[in-house]
Scaffold this active site. Structure first.
Site, mmCIF file in Angstrom:
data_model
loop_
_atom_site.group_PDB
_atom_site.id
_atom_site.type_symbol
_atom_site.label_atom_id
_atom_site.label_comp_id
_atom_site.label_asym_id
_atom_site.label_seq_id
_atom_site.Cartn_x
_atom_site.Cartn_y
_atom_site.Cartn_z
ATOM 1 N N ASP A 187 1.128 -1.557 0.056
ATOM 2 C CA ASP A 187 -0.477 0.243 -0.253
ATOM 3 C C ASP A 187 0.739 1.019 -0.152
ATOM 4 O OD1 ASP A 187 -1.752 1.507 -0.093
ATOM 5 O OD2 ASP A 187 -2.406 1.808 2.692
ATOM 6 N N SER A 188 0.430 2.044 -0.300
ATOM 7 C CA SER A 188 1.422 3.463 -0.062
ATOM 8 C C SER A 188 1.689 4.035 0.650
ATOM 9 C CB SER A 188 0.346 4.752 -0.679
ATOM 10 O OG SER A 188 -1.215 4.600 -0.260
ATOM 11 N N CYS A 204 -4.685 -1.270 -2.249
ATOM 12 C CA CYS A 204 -4.478 0.133 -2.007
ATOM 13 C C CYS A 204 -5.320 0.882 -3.571
ATOM 14 C CB CYS A 204 -3.538 1.071 -2.493
ATOM 15 S SG CYS A 204 -3.282 2.667 -3.624
ATOM 16 N N ASN A 205 -6.794 1.170 -3.045
ATOM 17 C CA ASN A 205 -7.146 1.154 -4.177
ATOM 18 C C ASN A 205 -6.965 1.876 -5.256
ATOM 19 O OD1 ASN A 205 -10.772 0.923 -3.528
ATOM 20 N ND2 ASN A 205 -9.107 1.133 -1.632
ATOM 21 N N THR A 206 -5.843 3.117 -5.361
ATOM 22 C CA THR A 206 -5.166 3.683 -5.966
ATOM 23 C C THR A 206 -4.143 2.936 -7.405
ATOM 24 O OG1 THR A 206 -5.591 5.596 -5.069
ATOM 25 C CG2 THR A 206 -4.631 6.262 -6.361
ATOM 26 N N GLU A 212 -4.660 8.820 9.273
ATOM 27 C CA GLU A 212 -3.531 8.658 9.666
ATOM 28 C C GLU A 212 -3.295 9.226 11.476
ATOM 29 O OE1 GLU A 212 -0.784 8.609 7.338
ATOM 30 O OE2 GLU A 212 -1.665 6.737 6.403
ATOM 31 N N TYR A 224 -1.107 8.364 -2.384
ATOM 32 C CA TYR A 224 -1.033 8.505 -4.100
ATOM 33 C C TYR A 224 -2.103 9.032 -4.856
ATOM 34 C CZ TYR A 224 2.324 4.123 -4.105
ATOM 35 O OH TYR A 224 3.147 2.512 -3.825
ATOM 36 N N GLY A 225 -3.217 9.405 -3.707
ATOM 37 C CA GLY A 225 -3.997 9.703 -4.282
ATOM 38 C C GLY A 225 -4.238 10.962 -5.285
ATOM 39 N N CYS A 281 -11.340 2.677 -0.824
ATOM 40 C CA CYS A 281 -9.587 3.046 0.308
ATOM 41 C C CYS A 281 -9.591 2.642 1.339
ATOM 42 C CB CYS A 281 -9.498 4.878 0.831
ATOM 43 S SG CYS A 281 -7.611 5.127 1.682
ATOM 44 N N THR A 282 -8.731 1.975 1.652
ATOM 45 C CA THR A 282 -7.755 0.904 3.043
ATOM 46 C C THR A 282 -7.832 1.265 4.119
ATOM 47 O OG1 THR A 282 -5.783 0.340 2.443
ATOM 48 C CG2 THR A 282 -7.678 -1.164 1.432
ATOM 49 N N HIS A 283 -7.943 2.775 3.887
ATOM 50 C CA HIS A 283 -8.094 3.473 5.306
ATOM 51 C C HIS A 283 -9.657 3.511 5.453
ATOM 52 C CE1 HIS A 283 -4.314 5.307 4.434
ATOM 53 N NE2 HIS A 283 -3.670 5.402 5.650
#
Length: 268
Positions: free
Chosen positions: A11-12, A74-76, A153, A43-44, A187-189
């Site tokens: 992931d980013s 990471c979706n992006t 975050e 990354y977005g 988004c994985t967040h």
């Protein structure tokens, strides 16, 4: 043997740890190597070309570590790069968009699905295409949600965090007004604010992209006879391209347990 090799997850930054947590809970014998490209987060707001370069570098690093499969957490990166990775690397590459889209397509009753994700993922149209591959006449409405990752975050993931609740209302309310009955948290967040979303919007189905990918990962490993059946509890190695101490300190928010002192720097 190949089935004892680790799964590579990248992931980013921190968000992909929600995928790691899901694997640990549901595939407890699997070993994992996690790479957070925190040097290039987020990354977005990057171009598709930049993201694809990052994804290639991340994949090469994990392959050099001997992984048997790649999970793009990471979706992006999934939206921009998964197809290219599949073409260039000879191992399973599992994304997050298709599994989440399939689940949303199954859940929606009125064929109206909403998505919140990064600006790049929204712009790519990947969710629209994926959902409609399962339900051709489904309407998909997407909103970029740039404020959420920094808030998460920063640890603002609790119901009393009014700033996060306000951001969620801002991004999701327009989708509710479109009549959606199902929302993809793209988004994985975002699973970390799932409880807030449910409280704010209790009448819609919620699909988390990262955890939805677990089923696809299991199915692929089983089909390729790659499941680890050793009976030995799996181990996780954590790498980041940025500062290990910061990542280790914040990682516990996503995993529910401390990883301070367990994170190593990756040179890519």
């Amino acid at each position: 043997m190949s089935n004892k090799k680790p799964i590579g997850v990248f992931d980013s930054g921190l968000g992909g740890l929600t995928v790691v947590k899901a694997v640990l809970e549901n595939l407890p014998y699997e070993n994992i190597i996690y790479l957070g490209d925190s040097l290039n987060v987020p990354y977005g707001d990057k171009t598709s070309g930049q993201i694809t370069e990052f994804a290639f570098n991340n994949t090469k690093f994990l392959i050099e570590k001997g992984v048997k499969a790649i999970a793009i957490a990471c979706n992006t990166a999934d939206a921009t790069s998964r197809r290219e990775l599949l073409q260039c690397f000879d191992l399973p590459v599992i994304g997050v968009i298709s599994p989440a889209s399939e689940k949303a397509a199954r859940l929606t009753k009125n064929k109206k699905v909403g998505v919140i994700a990064t600006a790049t993922a929204v712009k790519s149209g990947a969710y629209e295409r994926a959902v409609r591959s399962f339900v051709a006449d489904c309407e998909v409405f997407s909103n970029p949600a740039p404020a959420l990752v920094p808030l998460i975050e920063a640890g603002k993931i609790h119901k009393e965090d009014s700033e996060t609740a306000q951001a969620l209302r801002m991004y999701i309310s327009p989708l509710i007004q479109k009549g959606i009955d199902t929302l993809i948290l793209g988004c994985t967040h975002y699973p970390l604010v799932l409880d807030i979303v449910k409280e704010l919007f209790p009448d819609i189905n919620i699909v988390c992209s990262g955890t939805s990918s677990l089923g696809a990962l299991y199915d692929k490993l089983k089909a390729e006879n790659m499941l680890n059946t050793s009976g030995k509890k799996g181990e996780v190695q954590y790498y980041v391209t940025g500062e290990p101490a910061d990542f280790g300190r914040l990682g516990g928010i996503f995993l529910g347990e401390s990883i301070e002192g367990k994170v190593r720097r990756a040179v890519i």
